[in-house]
Design an enzyme around this catalytic site. Structure first.
Site, PDB file in Angstrom:
ATOM      1  N   LYS A 135      -4.080 -70.024 -17.952  1.00  0.00           N
ATOM      2  CA  LYS A 135      -3.682 -70.315 -19.324  1.00  0.00           C
ATOM      3  C   LYS A 135      -4.315 -69.280 -20.218  1.00  0.00           C
ATOM      4  CE  LYS A 135      -2.981 -74.389 -21.141  1.00  0.00           C
ATOM      5  NZ  LYS A 135      -3.155 -75.789 -21.605  1.00  0.00           N
ATOM      6  N   SER A 167      -6.043 -83.315 -22.559  1.00  0.00           N
ATOM      7  CA  SER A 167      -6.789 -82.051 -22.513  1.00  0.00           C
ATOM      8  C   SER A 167      -7.647 -81.914 -23.753  1.00  0.00           C
ATOM      9  CB  SER A 167      -5.828 -80.855 -22.455  1.00  0.00           C
ATOM     10  OG  SER A 167      -5.139 -80.815 -21.242  1.00  0.00           O
ATOM     11  N   ARG A 175       3.524 -79.944 -13.818  1.00  0.00           N
ATOM     12  CA  ARG A 175       3.640 -79.185 -15.069  1.00  0.00           C
ATOM     13  C   ARG A 175       4.789 -78.194 -14.933  1.00  0.00           C
ATOM     14  NH1 ARG A 175      -1.543 -75.929 -17.121  1.00  0.00           N
ATOM     15  NH2 ARG A 175      -0.860 -74.491 -15.513  1.00  0.00           N
TER      16      ARG A 175
END
Lengths: 214, 214
Positions: free
Chosen positions: A139, A110, A41
């Site tokens: 996050k 997700s 990521r």
């Protein structure tokens, strides 16, 4: 059919959380400790750098039999020969991803809500990243309540694909997440920021094994 | 071989420069004024939105025979069925782009220096975006001197592909850019921020025609 894969200890990379250490080194250690899947990521890198990093990771992971997935960027996955892509709700639609990458790519999605998981049951997805399981600081853009262990447990009988729990996962709760029905745990800081990524991965792998047995 | 294309008046989109007006509307007006090629550049949109915008543009442009290129994102181009991709020096390498998109895609490359253009002569590129021709405020990350009209004129005999001048282009200098050997002009604010994008495109198309005749 996508190739088989093992969600047990799923590392999602985050270079800022590596605290100045080399990402390849962290991932290499983590794999030696038992990480079974890696998702690259990158939110800041330009495309050229992203592809180069993905290639370097793929070259390192392929001999270990550990699949490499790319977060969001189907083009980077294609360029680097990665094993698949993981997308979020704002990323490319999984129907488009599947069409571009073909049937053998591993495709993860997700899902933050029950509605999203149930909708995805009709889509060509291989696994769900269900989160956040617990509150997390990695996050900060979650607009939904954490699932909690009970949320995962209630979700399990309603879905047909494996799920991996993400968000606030550590060695202290990994066993319970798996015991609740997750195939494995996805971690970011629990490995990227660990003093020893190898030891952290090993402890998580043990916890997952304990969760399966309980 | 890539399909044929016309670089005469090449619109590079920039939603912030549209000053609150709808991008599709701006592009539609610009095409009616004479824009011959459109590059969708999105630096803030998430992938889902980027793909949706690209699809909407493609649906609008295809009946007009105006090619749509996507800035940087090969995956978005694939998902939306765009005609090609334009990449910069930090984006995916053109060898990777060509391999992924195939021989018929239109592939453009931004070149800021003579060294970059000459290197690109050995690569599977269809045209060069040469810039900045003049100082510009649209892109602030140029680390190189503007080419100037004389720079374009000296470059022309050294390259085998068409080039489009970009950076500080307006109706007042477009003719000179083309007269110096550019196939056309690439503009951002000269159309996106114009009171009438259609009139702006028409004036640029006329200037390009004048430049070819001179």
């Amino acid at each position: 059919m996508s190739r088989s894969f093992d969600l047990s200890v799923y590392l999602v990379t985050d270079r800022p959380l590596c605290q100045g250490r080399d990402l390849l080194d962290i991932v290499g250690q983590a794999v030696r400790g038992g990480v079974s899947m890696v998702q690259l990521r990158e939110k800041m890198a330009d495309t050229r750098e992203f592809v180069e990093l993905a290639r370097a990771l793929k070259a390192m992971l392929a001999p270990q039999g550990v699949p490499l997935l790319i977060n969001d960027r189907v083009d980077v996955a294609l360029a680097a020969g990665a094993d698949g892509v993981h997308v979020g709700q704002g990323d490319m639609h999984v129907l488009d991803v599947r069409r571009i990458l073909g049937p053998r790519a591993i495709l993860g999605l997700s899902t933050d809500t029950l509605e999203q998981v149930l909708e995805a049951e009709g889509l060509p997805v291989d696994y769900y990243g269900v989160g956040p399981v617990f509150p997390t600081s990695t996050k900060t853009d979650f607009s939904h309540q954490p699932w909690g262990i009970e949320g995962l447990r209630r979700l399990r009988p309603r879905i047909s694909r494996p799920m991996v729990g993400i968000g606030g996962v550590d060695v202290g709760n990994a066993a319970r997440i798996v015991s609740a029905g997750a195939e494995g745990v996805a971690v970011v800081s629990a490995i990227c920021s660990a003093p020893s990524p190898k030891d952290a991965a090993r402890a998580l792998a043990k916890a997952v094994a304990v969760g399966r047995g309980s």
